[in-house]
Design an enzyme around this catalytic site. Structure first.
Site, PDB file in Angstrom:
ATOM      1  CD  GLU A 106      39.584  39.588  32.535  1.00 23.55           C
ATOM      2  OE1 GLU A 106      38.604  39.664  31.932  1.00 23.55           O
ATOM      3  OE2 GLU A 106      40.793  39.556  32.223  1.00 23.55           O
ATOM      4  CG  ASN A 111      48.194  41.885  42.280  1.00 26.96           C
ATOM      5  OD1 ASN A 111      48.723  42.745  43.232  1.00 26.96           O
ATOM      6  ND2 ASN A 111      48.777  41.521  41.146  1.00 26.96           N
ATOM      7  CE1 TYR A 118      47.198  47.321  36.286  1.00 32.50           C
ATOM      8  CE2 TYR A 118      45.987  45.817  37.462  1.00 32.50           C
ATOM      9  CZ  TYR A 118      46.871  46.104  36.660  1.00 32.50           C
ATOM     10  OH  TYR A 118      47.641  45.051  36.348  1.00 32.50           O
TER      11      TYR A 118
END
Length: 150
Positions: A106, A111, A118
């Site tokens: 998560e 962000n 990611y």
């Protein structure tokens, strides 16, 4: 990255890890939480060292082939040096050695830097947890990366 070293988190690292945690997160984990997590055999907790200083850390809990990335943080002064990506790659490799076939995490909706990292590493958004974070309240983006075999 050659001035950095990645290894398993040790009890002697926890005070520095917790200090970074306090600096970055509005609801930080305690030293006791890190000690418990990094001494559980199924878990993977790593630190990235710059000399004797903890530059960053990450953690993963594994259950039945699934890995839940619980922690990922890099101290402010070490950001944009490849620390987070190196930690993630090492954690994924160690996860695969423990038969983890799919990873979950998560990340705060706001962000952007973490989300870009990611995504660059092959994680895809699979859902949203409404108001998952506190102080301030914010949604979490659920991301996943897998190596499922047929």
């Amino acid at each position: 990255m050659e001035q950095f070293q990645i290894r398993e988190m040790r009890e002697t690292d926890i005070a520095q890890v917790e200090a970074i945690e306090q600096e970055i997160f509005s609801v930080p984990w305690s030293e006791e939480s890190f000690l418990s997590a990094c001494t559980t055999p199924e878990n993977i907790y790593l630190v990235c060292l710059a000399g004797e200083e903890v530059a960053g850390y990450c953690g993963l809990w594994s259950v039945l082939g699934e890995g839940n990335i619980t922690n990922m943080a890099v101290a402010e002064k070490y950001r944009r040096n490849g620390v987070a990506e190196a930690l993630m790659k090492e954690m994924e490799e160690r996860g695969r050695q423990k038969d983890v076939t799919i990873f979950f995490l998560e990340v705060r909706e706001s962000n952007d830097a973490a989300r870009r990292l990611y995504e660059k590493m092959g994680y895809e958004q699979i859902g949203v947890r409404k108001n998952f974070y506190e102080k301030p309240a914010e949604n979490a983006i659920i991301m996943s990366k897998g190596w499922r075999t047929a």
